[in-house]
Design a protein around this motif. Structure first.
Motif: not given
Ligand code: KE4
Length: 427
Positions: A39-45
């Motif tokens: 995850a980074e910033g407003a995003t999860i993967t």
């Protein structure tokens, strides 16, 4: 079969329900939870590379977005010097001082490892200080999974419709009384009968585990007055609202001074940190300065305090909360507009960057009973529709959503566009 499904099946063989915290299992919304890779910033993967805009933020801690460079740098700067000493460090002083500076009612602070430890310890202290056994909480409010608090709890417990957990003794449950949230009259009646036996009221100043339910005007002030009149301890459980709805938490937002406050989530920036604190005359009763025992191998460990200090710096930036408020307003107004446009009955609630969405005809949701009348089936379709559009919402009607400083206007407008598509499928 997706990789997440394969992993979920494997996880279930070795971990109860395949998860280390029940709400993650998607039991109430159905389907398979995506297993997250990064995850980074407003995003999860997820493990298959699918990215989602994240409005769960690890249930609150990620107010500055995932992998914030300052938090990562702070952890990296200490990790090679040792991860835990089980001995006092200077960083623990700095973090306690910082917390007390931002939340002045916390004249003294004890760091622990989770919100559950914080609330459990605060209650023990309140009982010891008042020499009383009974505690009052509110139906649907969730304060972690300590026995005496898992009685008519919210969050995962409410989600499963089993607010009382097996394994809690009748005697324990007996000492925990519940009133409907926002029902000051019920509290007054209860205190008129048992006030002299009630050690504490513990309350989420904004009920984030019923969905997001705001206190009615006068509710929190009323609890303060009742505690003063009967010599009971007022505990604000700010594990979720602390450093979330305002820099000083809900107590600064509503200008109410609790006797004790519990914290968690944001103070650790994602590392396991909880804290409780408050009046000096109470906190000095905590071992070893006093007789009330509480301990923890990893409490205040150097990684957690480094991450926590980095978070305190980030949230102290000018306009940090004003910007969050504006962006969350944009999001919630936008989502409500698209649902209204297609005639979907709903009620949006919000304080700062903490928000809720009930699929209901009710014009107000003031307590768990109101919330439980929501159209859960509609919520679940909304949840999966948004997930398919790459928006990761809390997988339960009885949870709140969170925005971070990493969510920019473009991301918010993409979310609103996704909501518009999903709204059409809900008609
Ligand atoms: P933890 O023990 O999970 O750190 O904190 C317990 C707790 C205490 N008080 C409040 C107001 C809380 O919201 C929580 C935990 N919140 C839940 C989400 N509703 C954590 C998510 C989970 O249980 O996995």
């Amino acid at each position: 079969m997706s990789l997440s499904q394969k992993l979920f099946d494997k996880a279930k063989e070795i971990i109860p329900g395949g998860v280390n915290s029940p709400v993650r299992a998607f039991k109430s919304v159905g389907g398979t939870p995506p297993f997250i890779r990064e995850a980074e910033g407003a995003t999860i993967t997820d493990v298959e590379g699918n990215s989602y805009t994240d409005y769960v933020g690890s249930w609150g801690p990620m107010i500055a977005g995932h992998s914030h460079p300052h938090v990562v740098k702070a952890i990296k700067s200490v990790v090679e010097k040792g991860t835990s000493f089980g001995a006092p460090t200077h960083a623990e002083i700095y973090l306690a001082q910082k917390i007390s500076e931002i939340v002045p009612s916390m004249e003294m602070v004890r760091l622990v490892n989770s919100g559950t430890e914080a609330t459990m310890s605060a209650l023990r202290l309140a009982r010891a200080a008042t020499k009383r056994d009974i505690i009052l909480k509110f139906e649907g409010c969730y304060h972690g999974h300590a026995d005496s608090l898992l009685v008519k709890a919210g969050s995962g417990a409410a989600t499963f419709g089993v607010p009382d957990s097996p394994g809690i003794t009748a005697k324990t449950a007996e000492d925990t009384l519940n009133c409907p949230y926002n029902d000051l009259e019920a509290v007054e009646n209860l205190f008129s009968q048992k006030g002299s036996e009630i050690a504490a009221i513990i309350v989420e100043p904004i009920a984030g585990n019923i969905g997001c339910v705001l206190p009615k005007d006068g509710f929190l002030e009323g609890l303060r007055k009742i505690c003063d009149n009967y010599g009971s301890i007022l505990i604000f459980d700010e594990v979720m609202t602390g450093f979330r709805v305002a820099r000083g938490g809900a107590q600064s937002y509503y200008n109410i001074k609790p006797d004790l406050t519990t914290l968690g989530k944001i103070i650790g920036g994602g590392l396991p940190v909880g804290a409780y604190g408050g009046r000096r005359d109470l906190m000095e009763q905590i071992s070893p300065s006093g007789p009330v025992y509480q301990a923890g191998t990893l409490s205040g460990n150097p990684l957690a305090t480094a991450a926590g200090l980095a978070m305190m710096k980030i949230i102290s930036a000018p306009n940090f909360y004003e910007d969050l408020d504006k962006k969350t307003q944009r999001l919630t107004v936008g989502i409500s507009a698209v649902l209204s446009r297609v005639g979907i009955p709903h009620l949006g609630t919000r304080v700062g960057s903490m928000f809720g969405l009930f699929f209901t005809d009710l014009s107000v949701v003031e307590n768990f009973d109101h919330a439980s009348k929501s159209n859960i089936n509609q919520f679940n379709r909304w949840f999966h529709g948004m997930l398919n559009e790459g928006v990761y919402l809390a997988p339960s009607q009885y949870e709140s959503g969170f925005l971070s400083s990493a969510h920019n206007e473009e991301i918010i407008d993409e979310t609103i566009a996704a909501a518009s598509k999903v709204a059409n499928t809900l008609k």
